[in-house]
Design an enzyme around this catalytic site. Structure first.
Site, PDB file in Angstrom:
ATOM      1  N   ARG A 172       0.812  -1.212   0.000  1.00 13.08           N
ATOM      2  CA  ARG A 172       0.000   0.000   0.000  1.00 13.08           C
ATOM      3  C   ARG A 172       0.852   1.272   0.000  1.00 13.08           C
ATOM      4  O   ARG A 172       0.481   2.286   0.583  1.00 13.08           O
ATOM      5  CB  ARG A 172      -0.966   0.023   1.191  1.00 13.08           C
ATOM      6  CG  ARG A 172      -1.914  -1.167   1.254  1.00 13.08           C
ATOM      7  CD  ARG A 172      -2.849  -1.228   0.066  1.00 13.08           C
ATOM      8  NE  ARG A 172      -3.700  -2.404   0.165  1.00 13.08           N
ATOM      9  CZ  ARG A 172      -3.412  -3.599  -0.391  1.00 13.08           C
ATOM     10  NH1 ARG A 172      -2.316  -3.751  -1.109  1.00 13.08           N
ATOM     11  NH2 ARG A 172      -4.223  -4.620  -0.242  1.00 13.08           N
ATOM     12  N   SER A 222     -11.320   0.167   3.306  1.00 15.29           N
ATOM     13  CA  SER A 222     -10.481  -0.276   4.421  1.00 15.29           C
ATOM     14  C   SER A 222      -9.862   0.919   5.122  1.00 15.29           C
ATOM     15  O   SER A 222      -9.222   1.759   4.486  1.00 15.29           O
ATOM     16  CB  SER A 222      -9.378  -1.210   3.924  1.00 15.29           C
ATOM     17  OG  SER A 222      -9.923  -2.405   3.403  1.00 15.29           O
ATOM     18  N   GLU A 296      -4.919   3.569   6.136  1.00 13.70           N
ATOM     19  CA  GLU A 296      -4.944   3.330   4.698  1.00 13.70           C
ATOM     20  C   GLU A 296      -5.750   4.442   4.018  1.00 13.70           C
ATOM     21  O   GLU A 296      -5.439   4.858   2.910  1.00 13.70           O
ATOM     22  CB  GLU A 296      -5.551   1.964   4.371  1.00 13.70           C
ATOM     23  CG  GLU A 296      -5.524   1.622   2.895  1.00 13.70           C
ATOM     24  CD  GLU A 296      -5.866   0.171   2.615  1.00 13.70           C
ATOM     25  OE1 GLU A 296      -6.552  -0.083   1.604  1.00 13.70           O
ATOM     26  OE2 GLU A 296      -5.451  -0.716   3.382  1.00 13.70           O
TER      27      GLU A 296
END
Length: 304
Positions: A172, A222, A296
């Site tokens: 990520r 998320s 995130e």
């Protein structure tokens, strides 16, 4: 806003003091000093070249994985929306998509073309521009697994080309700083497969997502990255935050009863409620388990 008094002439839309809440999935947040929706890449390049260098530029996709703070966003927010930014073409086992193309549409196009490997994009609620920025992924696959190259514009309106290795992808994360480059398109390579087989895997991902995620709520996807060796949802759940309402300045936000790594706005939350909930959970999980949860979801703009 003195630096925004003489903004460049554009062919697209340029809106001053534009509320950003309606452009995000959480439906919260303040206004952009200016919101620019370019007509095409040339319009964007010309605008960036002419824009005062002191004016900050922030890129906003479909607003699926972002909290816009209640004080709004300084400078110019660029939103790549509309047909010119969502084109998808295929050639053999390669697919090229505009930065404004929805990830789910890229997955569907790959199925029609019989290209395997991009099915996971059916489970990501965002656009290709965002996927490039954060190495988006789910269900065991990531952008880095299929990306070949990308093309974009620098803050000064100059074209740049990136190969996969230039992104320095990790989980990520990309080494390319946020908003340094506005991505325009990306090229992927998959593997040949029967269209019906690719579509079947996409259908499985879509069905699984509908059963396990609050996709019809005001959510941001998320919330936290998974720490090494842990699942964020399990940590949030074990700390007792599933479904627990938390408020700072509005009606409150909570983690979904369906998936406890998804925050939702039940109706009257402010951005402060949502971000405050995330920070409260991070602190609680750290105190109870010693595990640090990292965001995130992006948080942008001024708190007040």
């Amino acid at each position: 806003m003195a630096s925004l008094e003489n903004l460049p002439t554009v062919r697209g839309k340029l809106l001053l003091n534009e509320p950003l809440g309606p452009y995000t999935w959480f439906r919260v947040g303040g206004a952009a000093d200016a919101l620019f929706i370019p007509a095409d890449a040339d319009d964007l390049a010309d605008f960036l070249k002419a824009l005062d260098r002191s004016v900050p530029v922030t890129v906003l996709g479909v607003g699926s994985n972002v909290i816009v703070r209640d004080g709004g966003v300084a400078g110019v927010v660029v939103r790549l929306a509309g047909r010119p930014w969502a084109q998808i073409t295929t050639d053999g086992d390669t697919l090229t998509a505009g930065a404004g193309a929805l990830d789910s549409m890229v997955a569907k196009a790959s199925a029609r073309a019989g290209i395997a490997g991009l099915e996971f994009y059916a489970g990501i609620p965002g656009t290709i521009g965002g996927a490039l920025t954060m190495n988006a992924g789910c269900y065991g696959s990531e952008t880095k697994d299929v990306l070949v190259s990308a093309r974009g514009l620098t803050r000064t309106g100059d074209w740049v080309d990136y190969a996969l290795a230039d992104f320095g992808y990790t989980y990520r994360h990309s080494v390319v700083p946020e908003n340094e480059i506005i991505w325009v398109e990306a090229t992927y390579r998959g593997a040949p497969d029967a269209p019906e087989a690719v579509q079947a895997r996409i259908d499985e991902i879509t069905s699984r997502r509908e059963l396990t995620q609050p996709i019809r709520e005001k959510t941001g996807g998320s919330t936290f990255k998974n720490p090494p060796g842990h699942s964020s949802w399990k940590l949030v759940d074990a700390a007792g935050w599933r479904g627990k309402l938390f408020a700072v300045s509005g009606g409150g936000a909570k983690f979904s009863e369906l998936h406890s790594n998804f925050m939702i706005n039940p109706g009257e939350a402010t951005a402060a409620d949502i971000e405050g909930l995330g920070e409260a959970v991070r602190a609680d999980v750290q105190a109870k388990t010693g595990v640090q949860l990292d965001w995130e979801i992006k948080r942008i703009g001024r708190s007040s």
